[in-house]
Scaffold this motif. Structure first.
Motif, PDB file in Angstrom:
ATOM      1  N   LEU A 189     -16.163  -6.398  -4.528  1.00 47.53           N
ATOM      2  CA  LEU A 189     -15.196  -5.296  -4.416  1.00 47.53           C
ATOM      3  C   LEU A 189     -15.147  -4.736  -2.996  1.00 47.53           C
ATOM      4  O   LEU A 189     -14.066  -4.460  -2.473  1.00 47.53           O
ATOM      5  N   VAL A 190     -16.300  -4.575  -2.373  1.00 46.08           N
ATOM      6  CA  VAL A 190     -16.346  -4.063  -0.997  1.00 46.08           C
ATOM      7  C   VAL A 190     -15.641  -5.029  -0.048  1.00 46.08           C
ATOM      8  O   VAL A 190     -14.861  -4.613   0.812  1.00 46.08           O
ATOM      9  N   ASP A 191     -15.881  -6.325  -0.219  1.00 48.13           N
ATOM     10  CA  ASP A 191     -15.197  -7.299   0.633  1.00 48.13           C
ATOM     11  C   ASP A 191     -13.695  -7.327   0.357  1.00 48.13           C
ATOM     12  O   ASP A 191     -12.892  -7.488   1.278  1.00 48.13           O
ATOM     13  N   LEU A 192     -13.296  -7.161  -0.890  1.00 46.90           N
ATOM     14  CA  LEU A 192     -11.861  -7.062  -1.190  1.00 46.90           C
ATOM     15  C   LEU A 192     -11.254  -5.846  -0.493  1.00 46.90           C
ATOM     16  O   LEU A 192     -10.152  -5.914   0.063  1.00 46.90           O
ATOM     17  N   GLY A 193     -11.982  -4.739  -0.508  1.00 49.41           N
ATOM     18  CA  GLY A 193     -11.524  -3.540   0.197  1.00 49.41           C
ATOM     19  C   GLY A 193     -11.422  -3.779   1.694  1.00 49.41           C
ATOM     20  O   GLY A 193     -10.460  -3.354   2.345  1.00 49.41           O
ATOM     21  N   THR A 194     -12.387  -4.489   2.242  1.00 52.60           N
ATOM     22  CA  THR A 194     -12.379  -4.809   3.670  1.00 52.60           C
ATOM     23  C   THR A 194     -11.176  -5.689   4.018  1.00 52.60           C
ATOM     24  O   THR A 194     -10.484  -5.455   5.022  1.00 52.60           O
ATOM     25  N   ALA A 195     -10.920  -6.700   3.190  1.00 52.54           N
ATOM     26  CA  ALA A 195      -9.776  -7.590   3.431  1.00 52.54           C
ATOM     27  C   ALA A 195      -8.469  -6.800   3.359  1.00 52.54           C
ATOM     28  O   ALA A 195      -7.582  -6.967   4.206  1.00 52.54           O
ATOM     29  N   ALA A 196      -8.344  -5.930   2.368  1.00 50.78           N
ATOM     30  CA  ALA A 196      -7.122  -5.123   2.222  1.00 50.78           C
ATOM     31  C   ALA A 196      -6.942  -4.194   3.418  1.00 50.78           C
ATOM     32  O   ALA A 196      -5.843  -4.073   3.968  1.00 50.78           O
ATOM     33  N   ALA A 197      -8.022  -3.530   3.830  1.00 52.10           N
ATOM     34  CA  ALA A 197      -7.938  -2.610   4.975  1.00 52.10           C
ATOM     35  C   ALA A 197      -7.507  -3.344   6.243  1.00 52.10           C
ATOM     36  O   ALA A 197      -6.691  -2.835   7.015  1.00 52.10           O
ATOM     37  N   ASN A 198      -8.032  -4.551   6.438  1.00 49.46           N
ATOM     38  CA  ASN A 198      -7.674  -5.327   7.622  1.00 49.46           C
ATOM     39  C   ASN A 198      -6.250  -5.865   7.576  1.00 49.46           C
ATOM     40  O   ASN A 198      -5.739  -6.315   8.589  1.00 49.46           O
ATOM     41  N   GLN A 199      -5.643  -5.819   6.414  1.00 52.60           N
ATOM     42  CA  GLN A 199      -4.245  -6.225   6.284  1.00 52.60           C
ATOM     43  C   GLN A 199      -3.324  -5.001   6.292  1.00 52.60           C
ATOM     44  O   GLN A 199      -2.136  -5.125   6.056  1.00 52.60           O
ATOM     45  N   CYS A 249      -4.071   0.136   3.013  1.00 57.86           N
ATOM     46  CA  CYS A 249      -5.090   1.184   2.862  1.00 57.86           C
ATOM     47  C   CYS A 249      -5.233   1.672   1.425  1.00 57.86           C
ATOM     48  O   CYS A 249      -6.351   1.936   0.979  1.00 57.86           O
ATOM     49  N   ASP A 250      -4.122   1.799   0.708  1.00 56.00           N
ATOM     50  CA  ASP A 250      -4.210   2.255  -0.684  1.00 56.00           C
ATOM     51  C   ASP A 250      -4.995   1.258  -1.537  1.00 56.00           C
ATOM     52  O   ASP A 250      -5.836   1.651  -2.352  1.00 56.00           O
ATOM     53  N   LEU A 251      -4.735  -0.027  -1.342  1.00 56.86           N
ATOM     54  CA  LEU A 251      -5.444  -1.055  -2.085  1.00 56.86           C
ATOM     55  C   LEU A 251      -6.922  -1.083  -1.693  1.00 56.86           C
ATOM     56  O   LEU A 251      -7.798  -1.225  -2.541  1.00 56.86           O
ATOM     57  N   ALA A 252      -7.197  -0.899  -0.406  1.00 55.58           N
ATOM     58  CA  ALA A 252      -8.587  -0.850   0.062  1.00 55.58           C
ATOM     59  C   ALA A 252      -9.326   0.286  -0.636  1.00 55.58           C
ATOM     60  O   ALA A 252     -10.455   0.102  -1.120  1.00 55.58           O
ATOM     61  N   GLN A 253      -8.684   1.455  -0.710  1.00 53.80           N
ATOM     62  CA  GLN A 253      -9.315   2.598  -1.385  1.00 53.80           C
ATOM     63  C   GLN A 253      -9.597   2.306  -2.849  1.00 53.80           C
ATOM     64  O   GLN A 253     -10.648   2.677  -3.369  1.00 53.80           O
TER      65      GLN A 253
END
Length: 155
Positions: A114-124, A127-131
């Motif tokens: 989940l943390v890595d999914l958040g990291t991938a989303a944030a880098n794309q 931000c809402d998906l990362a959160q």
């Protein structure tokens, strides 16, 4: 009757040949999976090599993998893709990691995915998906050091 017994003997020979050939293939696959597993282990710190060997291993040997090993290999593959800045390619791998970890109650691995999914989303820039992913990681109860570390990362 002679014709019939020769036919039965021929059928038996063909059956034995097919059975032995199938056994050889199974043994060869087992040897290849052991070799592929060694390549994955050997390339653990080289992202590009790891991805190549892990994809081969997952394609041909995934039936032999335990859930914990599968989740951790998927996590490592997703992390490698993040390190290589291939964020969108990491998402389906990390989503599979989440599924495997959740189905098998692997809390530490689940939070890592989940943390890595958040990291991938944030880098794309999502931000809402990362959160959403970071909050989901924080929603998993702390049961081990890995979960605790992931909670700190998610915060």
């Amino acid at each position: 009757t002679m014709k019939r017994s020769s036919c039965l003997a021929l059928q038996l020979i063909v059956f034995l040949h097919v059975a032995l050939h199938a056994q050889d293939k199974a043994e060869q696959k087992f040897k290849n999976c052991r070799h592929a597993e060694k390549l994955v282990t050997k390339s653990w710190n080289d992202d590009a090599m790891l991805l190549a060997s892990a994809r081969d291993y997952m394609t041909h040997c995934s039936a032999e993998m335990a859930a914990t090993g599968r989740a951790r290999l998927l996590l490592r593959m997703g992390s490698a893709l993040i390190h290589m800045r291939q964020f969108s390619e990491s998402v389906p791998i990390l989503e599979e990691c989440v599924d495997v970890a959740a189905k098998n109650d692997l809390r530490g691995d689940f939070t890592s995915c989940l943390v890595d999914l958040g990291t991938a989303a944030a880098n794309q820039g999502q931000c809402d998906l990362a959160q959403i992913h970071f909050k989901a990681a924080l929603g998993i109860g702390t049961t081990d050091n890995l979960t605790s570390v992931n909670h700190d990362l998610a915060k």
